[in-house]
Design a protein around this motif. Structure first.
Motif, short mmCIF file in Angstrom:
data_model
loop_
_atom_site.label_atom_id
_atom_site.label_comp_id
_atom_site.label_asym_id
_atom_site.label_seq_id
_atom_site.Cartn_x
_atom_site.Cartn_y
_atom_site.Cartn_z
N UNK A 84 -49.43 47.21 -74.22
CA UNK A 84 -49.54 48.63 -74.09
C UNK A 84 -49.22 49.31 -72.54
N UNK A 85 -49.78 48.44 -71.55
CA UNK A 85 -49.20 48.73 -70.30
C UNK A 85 -47.90 48.68 -69.95
N UNK A 86 -47.10 47.52 -70.81
CA UNK A 86 -45.63 47.42 -70.40
C UNK A 86 -44.95 48.65 -71.19
N UNK A 87 -45.45 49.03 -72.36
CA UNK A 87 -44.79 50.14 -72.71
C UNK A 87 -44.84 51.58 -72.01
N UNK A 88 -46.21 51.66 -71.49
CA UNK A 88 -46.17 52.82 -70.84
C UNK A 88 -45.29 52.60 -69.46
N UNK A 89 -44.96 51.63 -69.11
CA UNK A 89 -44.35 51.39 -67.89
C UNK A 89 -43.04 51.67 -68.05
N UNK A 90 -42.52 51.13 -69.15
CA UNK A 90 -41.07 51.46 -69.69
C UNK A 90 -40.74 53.02 -69.75
N UNK B 236 -42.25 55.65 -68.53
CA UNK B 236 -42.59 56.35 -67.14
C UNK B 236 -41.29 56.16 -66.44
N UNK B 237 -40.80 54.57 -66.57
CA UNK B 237 -39.56 54.64 -65.65
C UNK B 237 -38.32 55.32 -66.26
N UNK B 238 -38.39 55.36 -67.55
CA UNK B 238 -37.35 56.08 -68.13
C UNK B 238 -37.68 57.72 -67.97
N UNK B 239 -38.67 58.02 -67.86
CA UNK B 239 -38.86 59.61 -67.71
C UNK B 239 -38.33 59.79 -66.06
N UNK B 240 -38.68 58.96 -65.19
CA UNK B 240 -38.33 58.95 -63.89
C UNK B 240 -36.62 59.00 -63.72
N UNK B 241 -36.12 58.22 -64.35
CA UNK B 241 -34.57 58.06 -64.38
C UNK B 241 -34.02 59.53 -64.99
N UNK B 242 -34.68 60.00 -65.90
CA UNK B 242 -34.48 61.34 -66.74
C UNK B 242 -34.55 62.44 -65.25
N UNK B 243 -35.53 62.32 -64.52
CA UNK B 243 -36.07 63.27 -63.44
C UNK B 243 -34.86 63.28 -62.30
N UNK C 267 -45.27 60.85 -61.84
CA UNK C 267 -44.71 59.61 -62.38
C UNK C 267 -44.71 58.37 -61.53
N UNK C 268 -44.58 58.42 -60.12
CA UNK C 268 -44.74 57.49 -59.35
C UNK C 268 -45.94 56.97 -59.32
N UNK C 269 -47.19 57.84 -59.38
CA UNK C 269 -48.44 57.39 -59.19
C UNK C 269 -49.02 56.69 -60.80
N UNK C 270 -48.28 57.30 -61.69
CA UNK C 270 -48.65 56.64 -63.18
C UNK C 270 -48.08 55.18 -63.08
N UNK C 271 -47.02 55.19 -62.75
CA UNK C 271 -46.40 53.90 -62.64
C UNK C 271 -47.00 52.84 -61.77
N UNK C 272 -47.35 53.18 -60.63
CA UNK C 272 -48.39 52.31 -60.05
C UNK C 272 -49.70 52.00 -60.69
N UNK C 273 -50.08 52.81 -61.47
CA UNK C 273 -51.51 52.67 -61.82
C UNK C 273 -51.22 51.66 -63.15
N UNK C 274 -50.39 51.81 -63.89
CA UNK C 274 -49.89 51.19 -64.87
C UNK C 274 -49.43 49.53 -64.51
N UNK C 275 -48.95 49.53 -63.59
CA UNK C 275 -48.49 48.10 -62.89
C UNK C 275 -49.58 47.43 -62.31
#
Length: 297
Positions: A51-57, A59-66, A244-252
């Motif tokens: 689940x965490x890996x899916x969320x990281x993937x 949020x990473x894609x959303x960050x690239x979209x941003x 998104x950066x905060x979310x990604x750090x949290x999931x990592x």
């Protein structure tokens, strides 16, 4: 119940294999630095890790979209800034040519320069970002403006180009051409105003040349509003990037706590497992020593 030699041997080997598996488990964890190396290690933990890996993937894609969206809007902002500079130059030319004292040859030069600036505005209207036209709505593969928009027919698309920057969150990245250059045939269209100024210069029509000055000032105000709208979207993207950066750090962090080993604890467990396994080997060696009866047989 009689305990036979074979039963004892079987029991010792079973215990030895159990101890070896425990030792092998901790050795593998130290080698991989991971607590979870296969689903059987911790089914619940593996589910959480996936689940965490899916969320990281995501949020990473959303960050690239941003980042893509921000690049798109930065390019749009630069195009509008350049159009603003052109209109400012045209305003200066209108002031120079809008007096009766200007020589005819000077007015002709101003007319030629105005024509060049008009063509440059057309090229700005047909600007492309990564091969996509930015001022033609969703018709990104179709050139929005003809060579002479003030005197040729054209039709712009009014569709919105969106980027997904979060779960169910979309942001509009494109700016419609009419908001920047004005609607076709409208009195406040950049192309119409500049074309009329150019014709007035060619025809030595001083009142019409001077009359283009307030119109050009109005165009500057329109460009400022369009640029402010782009800037507001960019500000929103900055906040989105931070979130998104905060979310990604949290999931990592959660993934690390679920998958990674506690190094001191694992080393302690490994040493314990090694001691137990070695003790098992020693015990088996002592119990399995041949007796005098074994030799007599």
């Amino acid at each position: 119940m009689r305990i036979t030699q074979s039963m004892m041997g079987k029991s010792m080997m079973t215990n030895l294999q159990t101890n070896y598996k425990r030792l092998d488990k901790y050795q593998e964890q130290l080698m991989t630095n991971r607590r979870l190396n296969r689903p059987s290690d911790d089914p619940v933990g593996v589910a959480s890790a996936l689940h965490y890996r899916s969320e990281i993937s995501s949020t990473t894609q959303f960050a690239e979209n941003v980042q893509d969206a921000d690049s798109f809007m930065k390019f749009t902002d630069s195009v509008i800034s350049e159009a603003t500079q052109v209109i400012q130059k045209l305003s200066e030319l209108a002031v120079q040519g809008g007096t009766d004292t200007v020589p005819d040859d000077a007015r002709e030069n101003i007319a030629r320069e105005t024509e060049q600036l008009y063509q440059h505005l057309v090229s700005l209207g047909n600007s492309q970002f990564k091969g996509k036209y930015i001022f033609n709505g969703q018709r990104i593969n179709q050139q929005p403006y003809p060579d002479d928009p003030a005197n040729q027919a054209y039709s712009l698309d009014t569709g919105v180009v969106q980027y997904q920057v979060g779960a169910g969150i979309y942001v509009d990245v494109n700016t419609l051409g009419d908001k920047v250059f004005g609607a076709k045939g409208a009195s406040d269209s950049i192309f119409t105003v500049v074309d009329e100024m150019k014709k007035a210069l060619v025809n030595d029509n001083t009142p019409n040349i001077a009359g283009s000055i307030p119109k050009l000032q109005g165009l500057l105000e329109k460009l400022t509003l369009a640029q402010a709208e782009v800037g507001a979207k960019q500000n929103r993207l900055e906040f989105t990037t931070s979130r998104l950066d905060d979310l990604n750090l949290n999931y990592i962090d959660l993934q690390s706590k679920t998958e990674d080993i506690d190094m001191p604890k694992t080393i302690t467990e490994l040493k314990t497992a090694e001691s137990i396994f070695q003790a098992s080997l020693d015990t088996i060696a002592r119990i399995s020593r041949p007796s005098l009866l074994d030799f007599l047989r």
